[in-house]
Design an enzyme around this catalytic site. Structure first.
Site, short mmCIF file in Angstrom:
data_model
loop_
_atom_site.label_atom_id
_atom_site.label_comp_id
_atom_site.label_asym_id
_atom_site.label_seq_id
_atom_site.Cartn_x
_atom_site.Cartn_y
_atom_site.Cartn_z
N ARG A 1 0.93 -1.09 0.16
CA ARG A 1 0.16 0.05 -0.10
C ARG A 1 1.13 1.35 -0.05
O ARG A 1 1.61 1.34 0.91
CB ARG A 1 -0.81 -0.03 1.21
CG ARG A 1 -1.91 1.23 1.51
CD ARG A 1 -2.76 1.52 0.58
NE ARG A 1 -3.58 2.82 0.73
CZ ARG A 1 -4.36 3.32 -0.14
NH1 ARG A 1 -4.41 2.69 -1.46
NH2 ARG A 1 -5.04 4.44 0.00
N GLY B 1 -4.05 16.28 0.61
CA GLY B 1 -5.05 16.81 -0.58
C GLY B 1 -4.67 16.78 -1.86
O GLY B 1 -4.66 17.41 -2.84
N ASP C 1 -4.20 17.01 -9.08
CA ASP C 1 -3.15 16.03 -8.46
C ASP C 1 -1.86 16.37 -8.55
O ASP C 1 -1.38 16.25 -9.69
CB ASP C 1 -3.74 14.55 -8.99
CG ASP C 1 -3.22 13.38 -8.20
OD1 ASP C 1 -2.14 13.77 -7.32
OD2 ASP C 1 -3.64 12.32 -7.96
N CYS D 1 -9.84 7.93 3.68
CA CYS D 1 -8.52 7.50 3.74
C CYS D 1 -8.18 6.81 5.20
O CYS D 1 -7.29 5.80 5.27
CB CYS D 1 -7.59 8.82 3.90
SG CYS D 1 -7.80 9.86 2.47
N ARG E 1 0.60 14.86 -6.76
CA ARG E 1 1.53 13.80 -6.02
C ARG E 1 2.46 13.37 -7.05
O ARG E 1 2.43 13.00 -8.01
CB ARG E 1 0.51 12.82 -5.54
CG ARG E 1 -0.49 13.19 -4.44
CD ARG E 1 -1.46 12.15 -3.90
NE ARG E 1 -2.12 11.89 -5.18
CZ ARG E 1 -3.33 10.81 -4.80
NH1 ARG E 1 -3.14 10.22 -3.68
NH2 ARG E 1 -4.11 10.75 -5.69
#
Ligand SMILES: [Zn+2]
Length: 218
Positions: free
Chosen positions: A62, A107, A140, A80, A142
């Protein structure tokens, strides 16, 4: 750092992380090995929770994006916190696996305060994508390079990835991680997060088949 591996190729590139600490961590789920890393490129501190022997192929994995409100406070705005505990339970029941907890991913990478502002806009009717855009922020932001570096350092050759997010899978592949399988991590929706989850399915391509028809019925 770009998505490209540059002249090094994916198997020979230098690692961007330094393993700083290892300690046994007894939790309500089981006894993990917490491995602390310094991200030498961004300066972030990161941790992997390792259970059993994960070297080699098909480690249940994960890669969890930090979410203070969901993970620590049990917020029902998102799923989450439930995903974090479900993943740790799944890893322990499997007998081997790893959870990488990525700081800096609040976020979807916009930061805690911007996330709170985006949640405010969602309370006023925008969806999670519209809210980020209304703030002039990426939908996004990330980056998963550090997670890939940590997996490489831990000796993981391929993963069974606990995720519903095809973009996370693609990003890890781009960083040289072999995905043997994508394992769904489906959390029963709550009334408070159904619209949020539906937006993730509709607008961010998350694979959430258990939502089918629920929004219409509610
Ligand atoms: Zn969350």
């Amino acid at each position: 750092m770009t998505e490209s591996d540059g002249p090094f190729g994916e198997n020979t590139r230098p690692s961007g992380v330094e393993r700083v600490a290892q300690v046994q961590l007894s939790t309500e789920y089981g006894v993990f090995r917490a491995v602390g890393y310094l991200d030498c490129i961004r300066g972030d501190e990161q941790v992997a929770l390792v259970y059993g022997d994960i070297q080699g192929d098909r480690a249940l994995t994960r890669v969890h994006s930090e979410c203070l409100t969901g993970d620590a406070f049990g917020s029902r705005h998102c799923e989450c916190g439930d995903q974090l505990s479900a993943a740790l339970r799944a890893i322990v029941s499997e007998g081997r696996g790893v959870l990488i907890y990525l700081q800096g991913h609040e976020g979807r990478g916009i930061g805690l305060l911007a996330k709170l502002r985006a949640m405010q806009l969602q309370a006023e009717g925008l969806d999670t994508v519209e809210a980020n855009l209304a703030l002039g922020l990426p939908v996004d932001a990330r980056d998963y390079r550090v997670a890939a570096d940590m997996l490489h350092d831990l000796g993981v050759r391929s993963v069974r990835l606990l995720s519903n997010n095809p973009r996370k899978r693609e990003a890890l592949v781009r960083h040289g991680i072999k995905i043997a399988e994508q394992v769904p991590l489906l959390i029963p929706p709550r009334e408070e997060n159904l619209a949020y989850l539906q937006a993730k399915a509709d607008r961010l391509d998350h694979h959430l088949p258990h939502l089918n028809g629920m929004a219409e019925r509610s």
